[in-house]
Design a protein around this motif. Sequence first.
Motif, PDB file in Angstrom:
ATOM      1  N   PRO A  93       2.502 -11.795  -8.873  1.00 25.05           N
ATOM      2  CA  PRO A  93       1.675 -10.866  -8.091  1.00 25.05           C
ATOM      3  C   PRO A  93       1.944 -10.992  -6.593  1.00 25.05           C
ATOM      4  CG  PRO A  93       0.340 -12.124  -9.646  1.00 25.05           C
ATOM      5  CD  PRO A  93       1.703 -12.726  -9.664  1.00 25.05           C
ATOM      6  N   LEU A  94       1.763  -9.884  -5.893  1.00 28.16           N
ATOM      7  CA  LEU A  94       1.883  -9.864  -4.435  1.00 28.16           C
ATOM      8  C   LEU A  94       0.646 -10.507  -3.820  1.00 28.16           C
ATOM      9  CD1 LEU A  94       3.007  -6.145  -4.012  1.00 28.16           C
ATOM     10  CD2 LEU A  94       4.477  -8.163  -4.069  1.00 28.16           C
ATOM     11  N   ASN A  95       0.784 -10.984  -2.591  1.00 31.40           N
ATOM     12  CA  ASN A  95      -0.393 -11.502  -1.895  1.00 31.40           C
ATOM     13  C   ASN A  95      -1.238 -10.329  -1.399  1.00 31.40           C
ATOM     14  OD1 ASN A  95       0.713 -10.545   0.535  1.00 31.40           O
ATOM     15  ND2 ASN A  95       1.541 -12.520   1.089  1.00 31.40           N
ATOM     16  N   HIS A  96      -2.387 -10.636  -0.825  1.00 37.06           N
ATOM     17  CA  HIS A  96      -3.331  -9.593  -0.398  1.00 37.06           C
ATOM     18  C   HIS A  96      -2.693  -8.648   0.629  1.00 37.06           C
ATOM     19  CE1 HIS A  96      -7.744  -8.525   0.614  1.00 37.06           C
ATOM     20  NE2 HIS A  96      -6.960  -7.591   1.073  1.00 37.06           N
ATOM     21  N   GLU A  97      -2.052  -9.211   1.635  1.00 36.62           N
ATOM     22  CA  GLU A  97      -1.469  -8.382   2.692  1.00 36.62           C
ATOM     23  C   GLU A  97      -0.379  -7.452   2.150  1.00 36.62           C
ATOM     24  OE1 GLU A  97       0.579  -8.811   7.108  1.00 36.62           O
ATOM     25  OE2 GLU A  97       0.053 -10.615   6.004  1.00 36.62           O
ATOM     26  N   SER A  98       0.508  -7.982   1.333  1.00 34.59           N
ATOM     27  CA  SER A  98       1.579  -7.154   0.747  1.00 34.59           C
ATOM     28  C   SER A  98       1.007  -6.095  -0.183  1.00 34.59           C
ATOM     29  CB  SER A  98       2.577  -8.036  -0.006  1.00 34.59           C
ATOM     30  OG  SER A  98       3.191  -8.946   0.875  1.00 34.59           O
ATOM     31  N   SER A  99      -0.032  -6.448  -0.931  1.00 34.11           N
ATOM     32  CA  SER A  99      -0.693  -5.478  -1.806  1.00 34.11           C
ATOM     33  C   SER A  99      -1.291  -4.336  -0.995  1.00 34.11           C
ATOM     34  CB  SER A  99      -1.805  -6.162  -2.614  1.00 34.11           C
ATOM     35  OG  SER A  99      -1.274  -7.143  -3.455  1.00 34.11           O
ATOM     36  N   ALA A 100      -1.942  -4.675   0.132  1.00 38.04           N
ATOM     37  CA  ALA A 100      -2.555  -3.652   0.987  1.00 38.04           C
ATOM     38  C   ALA A 100      -1.490  -2.733   1.590  1.00 38.04           C
ATOM     39  CB  ALA A 100      -3.383  -4.302   2.085  1.00 38.04           C
ATOM     40  N   ILE A 101      -0.342  -3.296   1.966  1.00 42.90           N
ATOM     41  CA  ILE A 101       0.740  -2.478   2.523  1.00 42.90           C
ATOM     42  C   ILE A 101       1.260  -1.507   1.468  1.00 42.90           C
ATOM     43  CG2 ILE A 101       3.116  -2.546   3.380  1.00 42.90           C
ATOM     44  CD1 ILE A 101       2.312  -5.224   4.794  1.00 42.90           C
ATOM     45  N   LEU A 102       1.537  -2.019   0.261  1.00 43.37           N
ATOM     46  CA  LEU A 102       2.028  -1.149  -0.810  1.00 43.37           C
ATOM     47  C   LEU A 102       0.995  -0.084  -1.159  1.00 43.37           C
ATOM     48  CD1 LEU A 102       4.127  -0.370  -2.917  1.00 43.37           C
ATOM     49  CD2 LEU A 102       3.174  -2.147  -4.418  1.00 43.37           C
ATOM     50  N   PHE A 103      -0.251  -0.480  -1.311  1.00 40.03           N
ATOM     51  CA  PHE A 103      -1.323   0.458  -1.639  1.00 40.03           C
ATOM     52  C   PHE A 103      -1.418   1.547  -0.571  1.00 40.03           C
ATOM     53  CE2 PHE A 103      -5.700   1.882  -1.209  1.00 40.03           C
ATOM     54  CZ  PHE A 103      -5.990   2.303  -2.497  1.00 40.03           C
ATOM     55  N   SER A 104      -1.395   1.149   0.699  1.00 42.21           N
ATOM     56  CA  SER A 104      -1.563   2.122   1.788  1.00 42.21           C
ATOM     57  C   SER A 104      -0.404   3.104   1.863  1.00 42.21           C
ATOM     58  CB  SER A 104      -1.745   1.403   3.129  1.00 42.21           C
ATOM     59  OG  SER A 104      -0.551   0.772   3.516  1.00 42.21           O
ATOM     60  N   ARG A 105       0.761   2.699   1.395  1.00 44.22           N
ATOM     61  CA  ARG A 105       1.910   3.623   1.375  1.00 44.22           C
ATOM     62  C   ARG A 105       1.857   4.583   0.196  1.00 44.22           C
ATOM     63  NH1 ARG A 105       7.210   0.555   3.652  1.00 44.22           N
ATOM     64  NH2 ARG A 105       6.216  -0.245   5.525  1.00 44.22           N
ATOM     65  N   LEU A 106       1.150   4.191  -0.857  1.00 40.76           N
ATOM     66  CA  LEU A 106       1.104   5.017  -2.065  1.00 40.76           C
ATOM     67  C   LEU A 106      -0.109   5.930  -2.136  1.00 40.76           C
ATOM     68  CD1 LEU A 106       2.181   2.331  -4.706  1.00 40.76           C
ATOM     69  CD2 LEU A 106       3.585   4.169  -3.754  1.00 40.76           C
ATOM     70  N   VAL A 107      -1.221   5.519  -1.539  1.00 47.82           N
ATOM     71  CA  VAL A 107      -2.445   6.301  -1.655  1.00 47.82           C
ATOM     72  C   VAL A 107      -2.318   7.584  -0.818  1.00 47.82           C
ATOM     73  CG1 VAL A 107      -3.773   5.277   0.256  1.00 47.82           C
ATOM     74  CG2 VAL A 107      -4.968   6.105  -1.775  1.00 47.82           C
ATOM     75  N   HIS A 108      -2.884   8.663  -1.330  1.00 48.25           N
ATOM     76  CA  HIS A 108      -2.829   9.948  -0.620  1.00 48.25           C
ATOM     77  C   HIS A 108      -4.157  10.170   0.085  1.00 48.25           C
ATOM     78  CE1 HIS A 108       0.929  10.836  -2.598  1.00 48.25           C
ATOM     79  NE2 HIS A 108       0.370  10.505  -3.750  1.00 48.25           N
ATOM     80  N   SER A 109      -4.106  10.107   1.430  1.00 51.28           N
ATOM     81  CA  SER A 109      -5.321  10.282   2.200  1.00 51.28           C
ATOM     82  C   SER A 109      -4.996  10.910   3.544  1.00 51.28           C
ATOM     83  CB  SER A 109      -6.004   8.931   2.425  1.00 51.28           C
ATOM     84  OG  SER A 109      -7.088   9.080   3.316  1.00 51.28           O
ATOM     85  N   GLU A 110      -5.712  11.977   3.854  1.00 48.94           N
ATOM     86  CA  GLU A 110      -5.571  12.612   5.167  1.00 48.94           C
ATOM     87  C   GLU A 110      -6.324  11.817   6.221  1.00 48.94           C
ATOM     88  OE1 GLU A 110      -3.801  15.426   5.884  1.00 48.94           O
ATOM     89  OE2 GLU A 110      -3.065  15.365   3.826  1.00 48.94           O
ATOM     90  N   ARG A 111      -7.378  11.164   5.796  1.00 47.61           N
ATOM     91  CA  ARG A 111      -8.289  10.500   6.722  1.00 47.61           C
ATOM     92  C   ARG A 111      -7.801   9.141   7.218  1.00 47.61           C
ATOM     93  NH1 ARG A 111     -14.688  10.302   5.422  1.00 47.61           N
ATOM     94  NH2 ARG A 111     -15.349   9.732   7.502  1.00 47.61           N
ATOM     95  N   PHE A 112      -7.053   8.431   6.376  1.00 47.70           N
ATOM     96  CA  PHE A 112      -6.626   7.082   6.700  1.00 47.70           C
ATOM     97  C   PHE A 112      -5.106   6.970   6.665  1.00 47.70           C
ATOM     98  CE2 PHE A 112     -10.724   6.790   4.471  1.00 47.70           C
ATOM     99  CZ  PHE A 112     -11.498   6.257   5.495  1.00 47.70           C
ATOM    100  N   PRO A 113      -4.443   6.941   7.842  1.00 44.60           N
ATOM    101  CA  PRO A 113      -2.981   6.784   7.853  1.00 44.60           C
ATOM    102  C   PRO A 113      -2.579   5.403   7.315  1.00 44.60           C
ATOM    103  CG  PRO A 113      -3.857   6.944  10.098  1.00 44.60           C
ATOM    104  CD  PRO A 113      -5.014   7.077   9.152  1.00 44.60           C
ATOM    105  N   GLY A 114      -1.441   5.340   6.645  1.00 41.59           N
ATOM    106  CA  GLY A 114      -0.979   4.137   5.964  1.00 41.59           C
ATOM    107  C   GLY A 114      -1.044   2.835   6.736  1.00 41.59           C
TER     108      GLY A 114
END
Length: 147
Positions: A39-60
């Motif tokens: 498993p990825l650590n918390h920070e790496s997980s957040a980076i991957l998640f933020s690049r994959l999630v589709h949101s107009e309100r929150f930039p990656g």
Amino acid sequence: KNLEFFLGDLLQALPVKIILIGNRALKVKMSSRVIEVGPLNHESSAILFSRLVHSERFPGPDLAKTLAPRRSSKEGRYPSKRNTVIFEKIGRGLPSEIEQAAAQMSETELLDLVRISKRPCPQVETRVALEDQIKRKLAEEAAALRK
């Protein structure tokens, strides 16, 4: 089948490194390896998640920093309850689950996750220190209200 041939041809033509997330290895004609990773650590997980999630309100990049703030030296070895909840909701460090969480998360759920990440997280060692921190916070808020 066509996707496998397309990816094989594309990857042979380009000097790139790609990580594919999936349950099975692709049968493509190229030099490749399947590497099992933990498993990825918390920070790496957040980076991957933020690049994959589709949101107009929150930039990656901003979202990644919000969901995995840098740990202070006072935090110690163990993550806070707040960070544990966030880590669970964004896929527990497993790339395939992170991808799934990002694809399925609604804008409302994402807003709730951001709210969780912004909750104060007291860093104290004793009950007395926690009570002192609460008193200081209440005094600051009272002073702000008086102004």
